[in-house]
Design a protein around this motif. Structure first.
Motif, mmCIF file in Angstrom:
data_model
loop_
_atom_site.group_PDB
_atom_site.id
_atom_site.type_symbol
_atom_site.label_atom_id
_atom_site.label_comp_id
_atom_site.label_asym_id
_atom_site.label_seq_id
_atom_site.Cartn_x
_atom_site.Cartn_y
_atom_site.Cartn_z
ATOM 1 N N PRO A 66 0.811 -1.226 0.000
ATOM 2 C CA PRO A 66 0.000 0.000 0.000
ATOM 3 C C PRO A 66 0.847 1.280 0.000
ATOM 4 O O PRO A 66 0.519 2.240 -0.692
ATOM 5 N N LEU A 67 1.923 1.316 0.763
ATOM 6 C CA LEU A 67 2.731 2.537 0.823
ATOM 7 C C LEU A 67 3.757 2.594 -0.304
ATOM 8 O O LEU A 67 3.829 3.560 -1.062
ATOM 9 N N PRO A 83 -4.862 0.500 -6.868
ATOM 10 C CA PRO A 83 -5.511 1.663 -7.495
ATOM 11 C C PRO A 83 -5.005 3.004 -6.969
ATOM 12 O O PRO A 83 -4.871 3.959 -7.734
ATOM 13 N N GLY A 84 -4.739 3.093 -5.662
ATOM 14 C CA GLY A 84 -4.277 4.364 -5.095
ATOM 15 C C GLY A 84 -2.981 4.823 -5.740
ATOM 16 O O GLY A 84 -2.785 6.022 -5.986
ATOM 17 N N LEU A 95 0.630 11.911 -2.252
ATOM 18 C CA LEU A 95 0.900 10.714 -1.443
ATOM 19 C C LEU A 95 -0.300 10.423 -0.545
ATOM 20 O O LEU A 95 -0.804 9.291 -0.483
ATOM 21 N N ALA A 96 -0.800 11.481 0.113
ATOM 22 C CA ALA A 96 -1.962 11.316 0.987
ATOM 23 C C ALA A 96 -3.155 10.809 0.187
ATOM 24 O O ALA A 96 -3.863 9.879 0.607
ATOM 25 N N LEU A 97 -3.362 11.393 -0.992
ATOM 26 C CA LEU A 97 -4.484 10.983 -1.840
ATOM 27 C C LEU A 97 -4.375 9.494 -2.201
ATOM 28 O O LEU A 97 -5.347 8.739 -2.091
ATOM 29 N N VAL A 148 -7.000 6.426 -1.151
ATOM 30 C CA VAL A 148 -7.667 5.556 -2.132
ATOM 31 C C VAL A 148 -7.300 4.090 -1.881
ATOM 32 O O VAL A 148 -8.147 3.205 -1.940
ATOM 33 N N ASN A 149 -6.033 3.822 -1.576
ATOM 34 C CA ASN A 149 -5.604 2.439 -1.327
ATOM 35 C C ASN A 149 -6.351 1.820 -0.157
ATOM 36 O O ASN A 149 -6.720 0.649 -0.188
ATOM 37 N N TYR A 150 -6.575 2.590 0.910
ATOM 38 C CA TYR A 150 -7.229 2.018 2.080
ATOM 39 C C TYR A 150 -8.738 1.959 1.904
ATOM 40 O O TYR A 150 -9.399 1.116 2.498
#
Lengths: 258, 351
Positions: B265-266, B299-300, B341-343, B347-349
């Motif tokens: 995710p990160l 997707p994020g 990065l925050a966006l 989206v990932n979570y």
């Protein structure tokens, strides 16, 4: 050179470098389009737009050279010698690249990029391609490109699937297999979705011990044969193409798959 | 066309008939000379194309092919951007643009970030347009809001992103909303700056100062060609150098290093930011570029690529440096990187 002259030279370079570069690049782009080589750099769907804007660029550059000069920039004090040097160097590099576009023959991407980007690293619509391939008739299978075969190979290693599906005249360039460079090479093509920058290398592994003597990397070949389980001990591919015919051919006019 | 320009010019500056005739002759000679040189260069090109390989090593040849590809892909958009910038600065009456804008600064920036809907240009073409807006009296933060939002919120980008992804995983929606939000937040942050003009590069600030009270005695065609000369002079070297660096990095950095990070995710988000930064592909077409990665990346991270890439990449930094100071660009890059990065993480979570 006295300081005054140097400042004048700098001002002329500063003013005209962009017009010269954009005019020459526009003209070269138009030539590339005329001889059908623009597809070495961009996807065919952008050709019309690119040609129109290049024609406007060439026309604007010629008109700008012919139009009266405005001398307001002479009122500005020239910047420091250091920033003039940086500016001249930038112009020099840009003009050198433009000259390169005139002199160095246009080329397709080579095995250097194929190896660096790792063959078959990415793909989309896998499942659909496999479903279509499993019901395809002989004629369709004969027309399969590197794209279809590489997608199918990623999905299945079931030899029965390949039984009635021989490979006919599969076109691509030769790239060594990193895992078993002695015995296996890839028949590879670049898939391009927008321009050469995004080219993704795709390939079908071919098992042919000692291939490099006859078919050095970057050679374009047409391979016919059948898929079998991989006899190589070090190779990581379960299924490889065992060729019956390998024919050296010229590079096609559209080397990328769009 | 050339002759008329020449006449008008001669009329302004000199007036006497023989001088006018001579001036016209000079301009015609320049036009003919330029055309002859261009035709000769194309002839040289046609001959040298046949001379075969020069024995250039593969990586160098690929570097040239990749850089040329970035340039040929961007050149039409730069030209379109210059044409639109000339239209905005020379041909459209000033009152049109300023009249439609709300007074309140948030509303103003919100409307400005939607300008892209009428200007289907990717990020490289937006640089000359943003410069044109500053010359036309827009504030520097407003020009940044435009520059960041327009390549994302424009019809061509929306259509190509929809073609590539449809409404899957909310990628299209996240790209549009994210681009809008980042552009407005950034515009608001920079509007807090006490001296907005100091955000500009020294040379461009000087040009803006000179523009005041200039050019009123010239025809619109003369002004248009003059703007074309100035904009191409600033942008073309920046484009070539940005493309060369982008090409070189792609030859040097192995792609599989990035792809290996795709499912975390990160790290997937960070990898996509790096990829967007080095690939330097235009926003109108980047959705097609990233589509093959959609099966391996979360997707994020795709959204981050689609939001971060149009705003900050190697080619774009080289182009933006013509207008904003280095300090401004460092701040802009940092803010945009953190926000995208925050966006991507959100989206990932959520997805």
């Amino acid at each position: 050179m006295p300081d005054q002259q140097r400042a004048t030279l700098w001002r002329h370079v500063q003013r005209w470098r962009g017009v010269v570069i954009i005019g020459v690049m526009g003209a070269i782009t138009l030539w590339l389009a005329a001889v059908g080589q623009l597809v070495l750099y961009i996807h065919p769907r952008y050709i019309l737009f690119t040609v129109i804007m290049s024609a406007i660029a060439v026309a604007a550059a010629v008109l700008a050279l012919a139009s009266p000069r405005q001398h307001d920039d002479e009122a500005v004090a020239p910047p420091s010698r250091r920033s003039r040097a940086v500016s001249l160097a930038a112009a020099g590099l840009a003009v050198a690249f433009t000259v390169g576009m005139v002199l160095i023959p246009p080329a397709t991407l080579s095995t250097a990029t194929a190896e660096q980007r790792e063959i078959n690293a990415t793909a989309s619509d896998d499942a659909e391609t496999l479903a279509a391939a499993s019901v395809a008739d002989a004629e369709t299978v004969a027309a399969f490109t590197v794209r279809e075969w590489s997608t199918v190979l990623r999905q299945t290693s079931d030899l029965a699937f390949f039984d009635d599906k021989p490979v006919t005249a599969l076109l691509g360039f030769v790239t060594a297999d990193a895992d078993d460079p002695e015995n296996t090479f890839y028949v590879s093509r670049f898939a391009v979705t927008c321009c050469a920058v995004d080219a993704q290398p795709l390939g079908v592994p071919v098992h042919l011990p000692g291939w490099a003597e006859q078919y050095p990397p970057d050679t374009w070949v047409q391979v016919s044969g059948a898929f079998e389980s991989n006899p190589s001990r070090t190779g990581t591919q379960p299924v490889v193409l065992v060729p019956t015919v390998v024919e050296v051919v010229d590079q096609p006019s559209e080397p990328y798959l769009f | 066309m050339t002759q008329t320009t020449a006449e008008q010019h001669a009329g302004h500056d000199h007036g006497s008939a023989p001088v006018r005739r001579r001036a016209r002759g000079v301009h015609v000679a320049w036009a003919v000379g330029a055309t002859v040189v261009l035709v000769a260069l194309v002839a040289v090109r046609a001959v040298t194309a046949e001379t075969g390989p020069w024995g250039i090593p593969n990586p160098v040849q690929d570097l040239l092919t990749l850089s040329t590809s970035v340039i040929i892909e961007s050149l039409p958009f730069i030209m379109l951007g210059i044409v639109l910038s000339v239209l905005v600065q020379v041909w459209i009456p000033e009152s049109w643009l300023l009249r439609i804008l709300p007074r309140n600064p948030w509303g103003r920036r919100a409307v400005i970030s939607l300008f892209g809907m009428f200007l289907p240009v990717c990020e490289c073409g937006n640089v000359p347009l943003a410069r044109g807006l500053v010359r036309r009296g827009f504030t520097v933060p407003e020009s940044m809001t435009f520059l960041i939002a327009a390549p994302i919120l424009n019809p061509v980008t929306i259509i190509t992103t929809h073609q590539a992804f449809g409404f899957d995983d909310g990628i299209l929606i996240a790209r549009l909303l994210g681009g809008f939000a980042i552009a407005n937040i950034l515009g608001w942050l920079f509007s807090k700056h006490p001296q907005p003009m100091s955000l500009l590069s020294g040379r461009f600030a000087e040009e803006c100062r000179l523009d005041d009270g200039h050019g009123h005695d010239r025809t619109r065609r003369e002004q248009s060609l003059d703007l074309f000369v100035r904009e191409s002079s600033i942008l073309m070297p920046a484009l070539v150098i940005g493309s060369l660096i982008a090409g070189a990095i792609q030859v040097i950095v192995p792609r599989d290093v990035l792809v290996a990070l795709g499912s975390d995710p990160l790290y997937s988000v960070l990898a996509m930011m790096v990829l967007a930064f080095i690939i330097s592909v235009c926003s109108n077409v980047d959705a097609f570029f990233i589509l093959p990665f959609a099966s391996t990346f979360l997707p994020g991270s795709i959204v981050t690529f689609l939001v971060f890439g149009p705003i900050v990449d190697i080619k774009m930094l080289a182009l933006m440096r013509t207008t904003y100071s280095t300090r401004t660009l460092v701040q802009l890059t940092t803010i945009v990187a953190l926000l995208s990065l925050a966006l991507g993480l959100v989206v990932n979570y959520l997805a």
